[in-house]
Write a protein that holds these residues in place. Structure first.
Motif, short mmCIF file in Angstrom:
data_model
loop_
_atom_site.label_atom_id
_atom_site.label_comp_id
_atom_site.label_asym_id
_atom_site.label_seq_id
_atom_site.Cartn_x
_atom_site.Cartn_y
_atom_site.Cartn_z
N ASN A 156 0.11 -5.95 -7.44
CA ASN A 156 0.03 -4.63 -6.69
C ASN A 156 -1.46 -4.17 -6.72
O ASN A 156 -2.06 -3.73 -5.44
N MET B 10 -1.30 2.89 0.04
CA MET B 10 -0.27 3.35 1.11
C MET B 10 -0.67 3.38 2.61
O MET B 10 -0.37 3.16 3.64
N ALA C 214 -1.12 -0.21 3.54
CA ALA C 214 0.06 -0.66 3.79
C ALA C 214 0.98 -0.21 5.12
O ALA C 214 1.45 -0.77 5.97
N TYR C 215 0.50 1.09 5.54
CA TYR C 215 0.99 1.73 6.81
C TYR C 215 0.06 0.85 7.99
O TYR C 215 1.09 0.56 8.83
N ALA D 8 1.54 -2.45 8.13
CA ALA D 8 3.01 -2.45 8.70
C ALA D 8 3.00 -2.30 10.20
O ALA D 8 3.76 -3.01 10.78
N LEU E 229 4.55 8.15 5.30
CA LEU E 229 4.31 7.13 4.31
C LEU E 229 5.24 6.84 3.26
O LEU E 229 5.30 6.15 2.46
N TYR F 269 6.30 3.62 1.48
CA TYR F 269 5.27 2.98 0.70
C TYR F 269 5.06 3.36 -0.58
O TYR F 269 4.30 3.22 -1.41
N ARG G 139 13.06 0.33 -2.23
CA ARG G 139 12.02 0.60 -1.52
C ARG G 139 11.19 -0.70 -1.16
O ARG G 139 10.05 -1.02 -1.72
N GLU H 81 9.12 -1.87 0.87
CA GLU H 81 8.05 -1.69 1.55
C GLU H 81 7.05 -0.97 0.58
O GLU H 81 5.90 -0.70 1.10
N SER H 82 7.64 -0.62 -0.43
CA SER H 82 6.80 0.31 -1.48
C SER H 82 5.45 -0.62 -1.97
O SER H 82 5.53 -1.86 -1.94
N ILE H 83 4.38 0.38 -2.22
CA ILE H 83 2.96 -0.41 -2.81
C ILE H 83 3.56 -0.96 -4.27
O ILE H 83 2.62 -1.67 -4.95
#
Lengths: 465, 484, 465, 484
Positions: free
Chosen positions: C172, D141, D144-145, D148, D286, D289, D310, D312-314
């Motif tokens: 991560n 995040m 990631a947003y 995505a 968000l 994420y 989740r 899609e979570s970081i």
């Protein structure tokens, strides 16, 4: 070797310097036949982890029940800061401040303590603590006999409303000095010391009259009348007071026309946890006229060689380490650490905070008594205003009822039957500010069930409307 | 600055108190105070900062070597504090029923048993709140014993001239007269002098052994015989128990009653003047008189022994069970020492004291009893320095503070002029002892070369020497808003 | 107003000095429409007493079960002195030691910490902490990519025996910098990283090989071979180690021919309570050659103007507050207080004490595994030497068994099925030195009953002799 | 003296370790270390004394006023520490099942909810371990947003030149390039400059409001519009949340993600450099994420939200649930403040800052932004003093130590020359502020009359100014027995 830092090498070096062949040789002046070889009844050492586990178990064993006992020890909230500061090594592991220059922390703190007690009691001076409330009362009684120049009497009037354990302790401590405690009855209606009974002693020579406020029943005494009576009859007025109650009640220094001469009490409500009864601390305050008769440490403010303000033990000529057999008391070690906690406790709460804690305790006990006396067969006993304790009459002996409650993890109060058989099934109850609405409701509910199960209400009592 | 001087009227920065103020109007006005007590009004942070700063003006075991003779300032293990402060132990009400007290009572019972074993006495009561109260209990028991036998003419307690001040003060509190016994030139009690004064008026004798002179009285058995033969009893002042823990039992020496200072030998903290705990142990004939409460064990249940069970008891001396929290700390310490650790206390405290004595002697300090072994403490006398250099014991003591050491006990016992009573305890390491010895050497040099430096000490403390005369004459015992 | 000392009078004085009519006026630069008027979802204030009661309840609610879970957090004895000293205000409420002259306490302590970690790991230098073991490994991986001058690769070899949560955290944190973690399989017999599998990568360019010791299964890796392999292949050797285990095990600085280049790990076993997973602290040590690539605070010993020894933050040019976008990491606040505890913990125990604690944990887990594998159907999984954790195979899925044990207040271990489905009904168990004989026996007894009740042994398994 | 220098080989004075040494010969020799680690060997007392003494060489909130701008050094209530240290909370293993975690999880859940309410965000995750990790989570995040949405060309994060160093460092850790936005002469972000650089490459902007310049950016809504219109997101650095707690919600200003420093605004202790906690809150888009774990409530049961829930979570950023003990402390503090206490934090910290600013201005100190309101902190610049008297900001800072005050933040933000960033917090009383102001007045006089006194400061600390160049050049990072 836990706590002993010596290495084998160092031991040898030290023995060489001493000129001894072994540590054992250092004990060569002790007659051989006295020497001990075994300690079989002492268990082998535990590591810190092992004793931690053992004490963890023991501390959980007693179950932290819901506690409605007061009777001289009160479960008040103690701010977290109090003991985190009090147990700082510099307070916790210091000795009595004999070397004043290296003890200004403790000395200034004690001076502040004395100042706070003076503020709370309205007296002129305070000592730096005695063991507990009961032994403080004993010292106050001894002090009153020494201090009362008008009286040659070794008799002291002791109301029956004073805590029974205190009366016993005073007796145990003063009896060998031929001091006599004369018990004063209370009014069975009001629960106050009976002024009419007291009047019988008018004109006789007494060194002092002890005046509890609130008294053991939680009832407020007519301290003004009692103080005036004492003074009118040449006796000193010796208050024995709850210091938290003093946040709300007239301070002893202002009782009656002239104020009490001496006052003392149990300091526990000021920051000491219940902790099975100790360590707590006794406090003792007096008018300035009596200060040289006061036992215990006293701290004075003074100046150093440069004129800078500093603090030191003063009036040491009263004390055993200087005065030996002529001292005002044999006390040496007092309860310094508890006083440290009390000082910080009072500083954190201030008068407003102490007043709120006292008021909340008053209100909580009032509420408790309302709820309990709503149970058929339970009645309040003394109608006179009380502080945060009250006596209720149960429909059956308290002993059995308390045992049943304890089985439900409720400690329902203090059974008065042993100390006051004349009161019948009397129970002394207390709800400090820490008892929650839920706990009080649960107590009442359980008490009602216990009474029903024990058939208490059928014993000729009529349920209340 | 005093906490009062940081107060500001109307400040209510506390989360400590109930957030609202309950109505107390049901208490009639005649009982209520008219004006609030003049306590400081500060925020939690102000209080924390003030008392944190104040604490730093103290010497303490946790910061300094503290070789205070007769006071046994040894390390206070931190586990004793944290375990005695477990929530369950702090929450127990002193009047809780036995059903809710078994964990607590188990600790007390086991402590009684351990103290019995290590002192060689028949029974122990833990209830006295401090050493002086333990002394009181001891002498009161002696009195109760004689009284119970109708032996009421015994009006005198004997005590050596080296005794702690609490000894005579206690005897007087118990209604006795005190007669001092002189010390012989070797530091032991003058046995002939004792024989001369002992008699039918003798209720007992109060002794410390090792004595406050830092020596073990070799004739203790003869003393015991002498007093016993005269019908008196022997009281053991446990202040110096650290010196013989696990090595000699006072019971074996012939003592009838002993008090122990748990805040010394069992390492509970001194707390800036207390609390202590002063349990008493007795020989068989005094058992009925022991102060209550005590703990008994029946099967696997612990029960209280109270006045009811012991009608001849001298009774209780505090409202509840004494300084319970101190007893718990001592219990924890005793369990960590264990059987094997107890004698080590005596051994290493004695090693440390003898080492220091020899090193100080080697640099010219005069021992009070040079021909004797030191016990766990010893005395040096500075009478030579006082005379030759004009620098006295108090000056040395104050100068030691500048070197970062707490001063030893000064001018006690009274019979040794210009004395320092030095007790290093077993928990100090050799390097610290050597540092102290070096400091004494330096001060001796200073006293020779620059005596004013020593006489003006301390120079590095928060204050210089204080005017004690002013303190006693112009009494200022409490802050008052008016006076400021 | 809790914690706010202002009196009404002072507020007025201050407003006058400012020239504002009200406190509200001080917010006049904030657009009106942004201002907030209500906080309905936040409960009204509690007094300290009320929150004390609430937290008292919550803390008892989770029941202090008998815990046989390790899996990265270990229930070791922490000497009482550790937290009594660590929470002294002067440590507890100080900031990062930017003003060195007024922070010598913290700075010297951190220097001592670094020295202790160097002693324990056999490396040249230590930083003053990172957040936890997992994030420390992420930083170690980033550091290895920066530090490996021989390699241009952003690929790092990551054994599957590394703690699964650590592997996720590393991923991560490093993924946005295009660093790739290449998983290395383990030998299903030994539970060790499979050297044969690793050999397949020989000759490829990797920045580093991560080497866990002990690995997540508690198994001891052949760290010498792994370190040598890494160096032979131009990769840095990055150890991830249990610091308590290092009391007994070869330190990373001595692994293989040349020693590990970097090592990191979770500091929790050195004085941090379990406490739901944090705060703990990560540590990171390296060879002197890599020190300028190390993230986090580093303390150096130096002298002051008078030549007196003192301590200060050094090599700050690596850090974000100086170097901003060029920093080695964004870390600012670290875990200073936990390091304070760890330093005191190590000072109290010394190497002898740490060795005994480690040895006792080793022995206790061995004993536990013996007792558990005496139960029909329970078998030990990897025969390779382990430290104080081991994998056992259960006759049924761990999940249900653990739930049944939890109902009896025993936390039986860490269920490996989610992270290592290939291992079947595998359970990772741990017994630190704090688990008593009685607890271990009770666990075994309960496990046996649970297995019997769930019919585990009937599933084709033959009871052991 | 280092603890190592008090070590003595062979000393075993500890009750801390198991009393015996278990046999480890079952571990093959190849794995075992050959020589014990060279850790100090001291007694418990030596360790206690050493670290007690060391602690006293620190300034701290509990002993000193600490007006360190941007660091919010306010009082840390002692109840937070004692309640977070209750045995039941300390004993919980991070992998304990939910059945044995409900008490703990209740606290976390309620803290999440309170932080949501006070920040105006849609959801909160408590897991980041500190501010910088919260920043990392926030920017991750944002990435990631965009990822995505396939919006992968956005490679740039904007940050004002006044930003904390963590902002650009974080952006780089997330794979972004950083572009600085200049500050206008009034202290607000230069909106035109922002408009000039914002574009399709803009992933987002990292802002603190109030900014590190001690002013509230009045054009925040326009900034938000500008960035949003360009497709970027807004990141709020919560370092200065104390200034607006309960007064303005970052969510309302238009921020998409915020981190909070609980060790600042929620008064958990700084501990000499941590631990902190850096929860993140996000706007609706968000939410998927957010870092895990988080706590959900189902009926009256609390459950964990993890990677499984989740996808899609970081992900997680530490092995377990972040700095749980810090979160518990913040929870306790938040409950004691309550709804009514939160806005007071902003109000009184702002009152204190504005008061100090005016008083310092009145005696001739120059405010960096004299036309602006101070928020909870403010900047003065000593460039005049540096030029005229040759006494610079560092000299003032060091001299303040001699007066018993921790220095404010110096030389930050970088764009104001010779600056002091002063943050008194709401927990200091007027008398302390006045004392600090008096000290500044005195130092100004000293700088005029005796500049060497100030330039040579500090004079009363355990050490004088340290040779940082030597520290960095001749690296001495660990004690070694050989070197001594």
């Amino acid at each position: 070797m836990p706590f002993i830092p010596h290495t084998e090498e160092e031991v040898q070096e030290m023995l060489v310097a001493i000129g001894a062949a072994s540590i054992d040789e250092l004990f060569d002046e002790i007659p051989e036949n006295l020497k001990l070889t075994q300690l079989d009844a002492i268990p082998t050492a535990l590591s810190e982890m092992e004793i931690t586990q053992l004490m963890g178990k023991r501390s959980l064993q007693d179950g932290e029940p819901s506690c409605f006992i007061g009777a001289g020890a009160y479960d008040h909230h103690i701010p977290a800061a109090v003991w985190q500061l009090t147990t700082r090594g510099e307070f916790y592991t210091a000795y009595t401040p004999y070397q004043a220059e290296a003890s200004q922390g403790t000395l200034q703190l004690l001076y502040e303590f004395q100042s706070m007690m003076v503020a709370l009691t309205g007296m002129d001076a305070s000592n730096a603590s005695l063991y507990d409330g009961a032994s403080a009362l004993a010292e106050a009684v001894l002090m009153s006999v020494r201090a009362n120049r008008k009286s040659k009497s070794k008799r002291v009037l002791m109301p029956r409303t004073v805590h029974p354990a205190y009366r016993r302790v005073v007796h145990n401590i003063v009896r060998n000095q031929q001091i006599e405690l004369v018990e004063v009855a209370f009014d069975p209606k009001s629960g106050q010391t009976n002024l009419a009974v007291l009047e019988q002693y008018a004109g006789e020579d007494f060194a002092a009259l002890v005046i509890p406020q609130p008294n053991f029943f939680g009832v407020l005494e007519d301290v003004d009348a009692l103080t005036n009576w004492a003074h009118a009859n040449g006796a000193l007025a010796v208050g024995v007071v709850n210091p938290l109650a003093l946040a709300l009640l007239t301070p002893p220094g202002l009782w009656g026309e002239a104020g009490a001469d001496i006052c003392c009490g149990e300091g526990q409500p000021l920051g000491a946890p219940l902790a099975s009864g100790g360590p707590y601390f006794g406090f003792l305050c007096c008018k300035i006229a009596q200060v040289r008769q006061m036992p215990g440490r006293i701290i004075g403010r003074t100046v150093d060689l440069d004129g800078k303000v500093g603090y030191s033990l003063t009036l040491q000529a009263r004390e055993q380490h200087i005065r030996r057999s002529k001292a005002t008391s044999n006390i040496c070690t007092n309860q310094g650490l508890m006083v440290t906690a009390a000082t910080i406790h009072m500083a954190l709460l201030g008068s407003e905070g102490l007043e709120r804690a006292a008021a909340a305790s008053f209100q909580n006990t009032r509420h408790l008594v309302e709820v309990l006396t709503a149970i058929p067969g339970v009645e309040v006993m003394f109608e006179q205003p009380a502080f945060h304790e009250r006596v209720v009459r149960l429909p059956a002996p308290a002993k059995g009822i308390l045992r049943s409650l304890a089985a439900h993890n409720v400690l329902g109060g203090f059974d008065l039957s042993a100390d006051y058989p004349e009161l019948g099934n009397a129970l002394l109850v207390c709800a400090t500010e820490k008892r929650t609405e839920d706990e009080i409701a649960a107590y009442a509910q359980k008490l009602e069930r216990v009474i029903q199960l024990q058939g208490g209400v059928t014993c000729g009592l009529v349920p209340k409307e | 600055m005093l906490i009062f001087e940081q107060s500001k009227a109307g400040r209510k920065a506390t989360a400590q108190a109930p957030l609202t103020r309950a109505d107390v109007s049901a208490i009639p006005a005649q009982f209520r105070r008219k004006r609030s007590a003049a306590l400081p009004e500060v925020s939690e942070m102000q209080a924390v900062r003030h008392y944190t700063r104040l604490s730093r003006k103290n010497f303490s075991i946790d910061t300094q070597f503290y070789p205070l003779g007769s006071c046994t300032m040894k390390y206070n293990p931190r586990a004793c504090n944290s375990l005695a402060s477990l929530p369950g132990l702090l929450a127990r009400h002193p009047e809780a029923p036995e059903s809710h007290s078994q964990g607590f009572m188990a600790c007390l019972y086991e402590l009684q048993e351990m103290l019995r074993e290590v002192t060689g006495m028949e029974a122990v009561s833990l209830s006295p709140a401090a050493g002086a109260q333990g002394e009181f209990a001891g002498v009161a028991m002696i009195k109760a014993y004689h009284d119970a036998r109708g032996d009421t003419a015994r009006c005198e307690i004997l005590a050596p001239d080296a005794a702690h001040g609490t000894n005579p003060a206690t005897a007087v509190m118990c209604g006795y007269k005190v007669r001092e016994i002189p010390t012989g030139p070797d530091g032991d009690v003058d046995l002939e002098a004792l024989k001369a004064v002992v008699g039918p008026q003798t209720a007992g004798i109060m002794l410390t052994n090792p004595s406050t002179l830092g020596v073990f009285d070799r004739k203790i058995e003869a003393i015991a015989r002498t007093v016993h033969e005269a019908g008196g009893l022997l009281y053991y002042d446990g202040a110096n128990l650290n010196a013989i823990l696990g090595k000699v039992r006072p019971g074996k020496m012939g003592f009838d009653v002993i008090h122990m200072n748990l805040h010394k030998t069992f390492s509970t903290p001194h707390g800036g003047g207390g609390p202590g705990a002063g349990p008493v142990g007795v020989s068989e004939r005094l058992v009925p008189y022991l102060p209550v409460p005590m703990v008994a064990k029946e099967g696997d249940q612990f029960t209280w022994i109270t006045e009811k069970d012991r009608p001849e008891s001298i009774g209780r001396l505090t409202a509840f069970a004494g300084n319970a929290g101190v007893l718990i700390r001592a219990y924890i310490y005793a369990r960590m020492l264990g059987r094997e650790g107890m004698p080590r206390v005596a051994e290493y405290s004695t090693l440390n004291a003898n080492y220091m004595l020899k090193q100080l002697q080697a640099m010219g300090f005069q021992a009070a009893y040079p021909q004797r072994r030191a016990t766990h403490e010893f005395i040096i006398t500075l009478k030579k320095q006082a005379k030759e250099l004009g620098v006295n014991t108090m000056d040395f003591a104050k100068r030691l503070l500048d070197y970062g050491f707490h001063a030893p006990t000064t001018y006690f016992p009274l019979l040794v002029p210009e004395c320092l009573l030095i007790e290093p305890t077993e928990t100090e390491d050799k390097a610290t002892l050597d540092d102290f010895i070096d400091a004494m050497r330096s001060i001796l040099e200073e006293a020779t070369e620059d005596p004013e430096l020593v006489k003006g000490a301390p120079h590095t403390m928060p204050v210089k020497r204080l005017d004690d005369v002013k303190a006693a004459r112009e009494l200022d015992l409490a802050w008052s808003p008016v006076a400021e």
